[in-house]
Motif scaffolding. Structure first.
Motif, PDB file in Angstrom:
ATOM      1  N   UNK A   1      -5.794 -11.097  -4.803  1.00  0.00           N
ATOM      2  CA  UNK A   1      -7.098 -10.907  -4.161  1.00  0.00           C
ATOM      3  C   UNK A   1      -7.959  -9.825  -4.827  1.00  0.00           C
ATOM      4  N   UNK A   2      -7.455  -9.215  -5.912  1.00  0.00           N
ATOM      5  CA  UNK A   2      -8.227  -8.157  -6.581  1.00  0.00           C
ATOM      6  C   UNK A   2      -8.407  -8.450  -8.073  1.00  0.00           C
TER       7      UNK A   2
ATOM      8  N   UNK B   1      -1.618  -7.418  -4.651  1.00  0.00           N
ATOM      9  CA  UNK B   1      -1.520  -8.688  -3.942  1.00  0.00           C
ATOM     10  C   UNK B   1      -1.056  -8.465  -2.530  1.00  0.00           C
ATOM     11  N   UNK B   2      -1.307  -9.465  -1.694  1.00  0.00           N
ATOM     12  CA  UNK B   2      -0.840  -9.408  -0.303  1.00  0.00           C
ATOM     13  C   UNK B   2      -0.549 -10.829   0.159  1.00  0.00           C
TER      14      UNK B   2
ATOM     15  N   UNK C   1     -12.316 -11.696  -1.640  1.00  0.00           N
ATOM     16  CA  UNK C   1     -12.546 -10.655  -2.649  1.00  0.00           C
ATOM     17  C   UNK C   1     -13.520  -9.600  -2.139  1.00  0.00           C
ATOM     18  N   UNK C   2     -13.322  -8.375  -2.597  1.00  0.00           N
ATOM     19  CA  UNK C   2     -14.185  -7.273  -2.180  1.00  0.00           C
ATOM     20  C   UNK C   2     -15.580  -7.388  -2.795  1.00  0.00           C
ATOM     21  N   UNK C   3     -15.631  -7.725  -4.096  1.00  0.00           N
ATOM     22  CA  UNK C   3     -16.922  -7.846  -4.774  1.00  0.00           C
ATOM     23  C   UNK C   3     -17.590  -9.132  -4.287  1.00  0.00           C
ATOM     24  N   UNK C   4     -18.739  -9.031  -3.560  1.00  0.00           N
ATOM     25  CA  UNK C   4     -19.306 -10.222  -2.903  1.00  0.00           C
ATOM     26  C   UNK C   4     -19.496 -11.411  -3.850  1.00  0.00           C
ATOM     27  N   UNK C   5     -19.974 -11.135  -5.079  1.00  0.00           N
ATOM     28  CA  UNK C   5     -20.270 -12.241  -6.004  1.00  0.00           C
ATOM     29  C   UNK C   5     -19.027 -13.101  -6.272  1.00  0.00           C
TER      30      UNK C   5
ATOM     31  N   UNK D   1      -7.017 -18.727  -5.652  1.00  0.00           N
ATOM     32  CA  UNK D   1      -6.540 -18.005  -6.838  1.00  0.00           C
ATOM     33  C   UNK D   1      -5.032 -18.123  -7.011  1.00  0.00           C
ATOM     34  N   UNK D   2      -4.512 -17.374  -7.974  1.00  0.00           N
ATOM     35  CA  UNK D   2      -3.069 -17.415  -8.241  1.00  0.00           C
ATOM     36  C   UNK D   2      -2.306 -16.696  -7.125  1.00  0.00           C
TER      37      UNK D   2
END
Ligand SMILES: [Zn+2]
Length: 452
Positions: free
Chosen positions: A274-275, A260-261, A5-9, A339-340
């Protein structure tokens, strides 16, 4: 640990914690839509719910569909008449604040501007799109040739993500034709090629004729495919990866949601969600016919419903965009993503009903393609009356393989028919046609042939 994920948390959170994080964003977004768009206010009022009633994703799943593609067109017509712009009554921002717009209908039909963003939107979404492509290895210094119809989302929104990564997008309008595309590839020496999977397949034979080079000699680091079901079919993934000598990835972001990727694995494990900052799409599926919520359990199939979590201009709220997907809830065996994941099954309006059974053309194609090289993988489903109901038997034209003679056809027909019957319970009427006799398109190759 890999940063999915882009957001570190988010990388430190459990899936339950990520869901709670999404629910917080959801409440704010729904309140914003209610307060800033008459369209959404009316939809909430009609459903008998207020934004503050929707506290969880489960609450959201219980809301009815607010918009289908046809509603979006009507909303665009209404705003054109009322306010002189085509962005719809569901536009929540001031029209002066629109910073970027794009559509999916670059070549056919009346375009709807589903990809409409304020500057804040694109500054939020660009990094998400870029991060997603970074999972396919794209980074600063890469050159990415884009070959899609001019003005579709890929040439507007996704390019923002590439620029954010420091990669150079080289954007070529698909209407320029494949000869020119090949010349551009030869001149610009890209490290990635983004196009439809059927176009990537088409270039395998075309490149030696035009450039006197195999596609392997492009020395790509990766193929980025989107726009149709392709590398989800194992034979197509293998064919592309063998021919190009690199990994083929699949990416997707309908109306800027559900980004998604696929991952770097020999086997295809679906589009990874992933987002989670962007939308709740992977958590909200309905039955395409009854419109009832479908439980998100491993292997469930349903039509995906989009609700944006951070969007100013044209947020989606309970938008049934028409894509039917299969969801996977277990950890990815390829990369460990928790994740899904989803696999595209087809369009809700492509669905056929044969003797009461829901049948998706892509499922048919998937099964038939498993008979390559006895077949080429090209098929057409011949419809003798308007879908979805089909009077059996369903008629399918199939290109047989080059080495298959007349004497082999009866046995092959039985094998394919048995395969289709055991997997999806249909016994079709098969008509074989010669290899390369069904026309291929550079955009989306049609799966239906209308005979009515
Ligand atoms: Zn994976």
């Amino acid at each position: 640990m890999k940063s999915f994920y882009l957001t570190p948390a988010l990388n430190k959170m459990s899936q339950e914690e990520i869901r709670a994080y999404q629910e917080e964003k959801l409440s704010r977004q729904l309140r914003y839509c209610y307060d800033n768009s008459e369209f959404y206010k009316n939809k909430f009022d009609d459903s008998g719910a207020k934004p503050e009633d929707i506290r969880t994703i489960d609450d959201l799943r219980k809301l009815p569909v607010f918009m289908i593609k046809d509603d979006e067109r009507k909303s665009a017509q209404a705003s054109l008449q009322k306010y002189g712009h085509p962005f719809g009554l569901h536009l929540c921002a001031n029209v002066e604040d629109i910073y970027l717009t794009g559509t999916t209908s670059g070549t056919t039909g009346t375009p709807t501007f589903s990809y409409t963003f304020t500057e804040k939107d694109i500054n939020f979404i660009g990094p998400q799109l870029g991060h997603r492509l970074s999972l396919a290895g794209v980074s600063k210094g890469d050159r990415v040739v884009f070959f899609f119809a001019l003005g579709i989302y890929a040439t507007t929104m996704t390019l923002w993500g590439l620029r954010w990564l420091g990669a150079l997008p080289i954007d070529i309008d698909a209407r320029a034709g494949t000869d020119l595309l090949l010349k551009f590839i030869d001149l610009t020496k890209p490290t990635y090629l983004a196009c439809t999977p059927s176009l990537a397949e088409f270039l395998i034979d075309k490149s030696p004729k035009i450039l006197k080079k195999d596609v392997r000699d492009f020395h790509l680091k990766g193929l980025l495919t989107t726009g149709e079901v392709g590398i989800a079919i194992p034979e197509i993934k293998k064919e592309l990866e063998d021919a190009y000598g690199c990994r083929a990835y699949d990416y997707w972001s309908p109306c800027g949601n559900a980004m998604g990727i696929s991952c770097d694995s020999d086997e295809y494990y679906g589009l990874h969600a992933v987002c989670p900052d962007v939308c709740t799409s992977y958590e909200d599926l309905i039955d395409p016919i009854t419109k009832e919520p479908v439980d998100i359990v491993d292997g469930a199939i349903g039509e995906m419903i989009h609700t944006s979590l951070e969007r100013e201009a044209c947020p989606a709220v309970k938008y049934a965009y028409g894509d039917v997907v299969q969801v996977f809830t277990k950890e990815c065996p390829g990369c460990g993503f928790k994740g899904k994941r989803i696999k595209l099954i087809g369009r809700a309006d492509d669905m056929l009903i044969v003797k009461g059974v829901n049948v998706y053309p892509t499922a048919i194609k998937d099964i038939i393609t498993s008979f390559v090289p006895d077949v080429t993988g090209e098929i057409r489903i011949v419809l003798e009356s308007p879908p979805p109901r089909v009077v059996p038997p369903l008629k399918i034209k199939i290109e047989h393989g080059k080495h298959i003679g007349q004497a082999d056809l009866k046995g092959l027909s039985k094998k394919i028919s048995d395969g289709l019957h055991s997997e999806i319970k249909i016994r079709p009427a098969i008509q074989f046609v010669a290899p390369n006799s069904l026309p291929k398109e550079t955009r989306k190759t049609p799966i239906f042939e209308k005979a009515y």
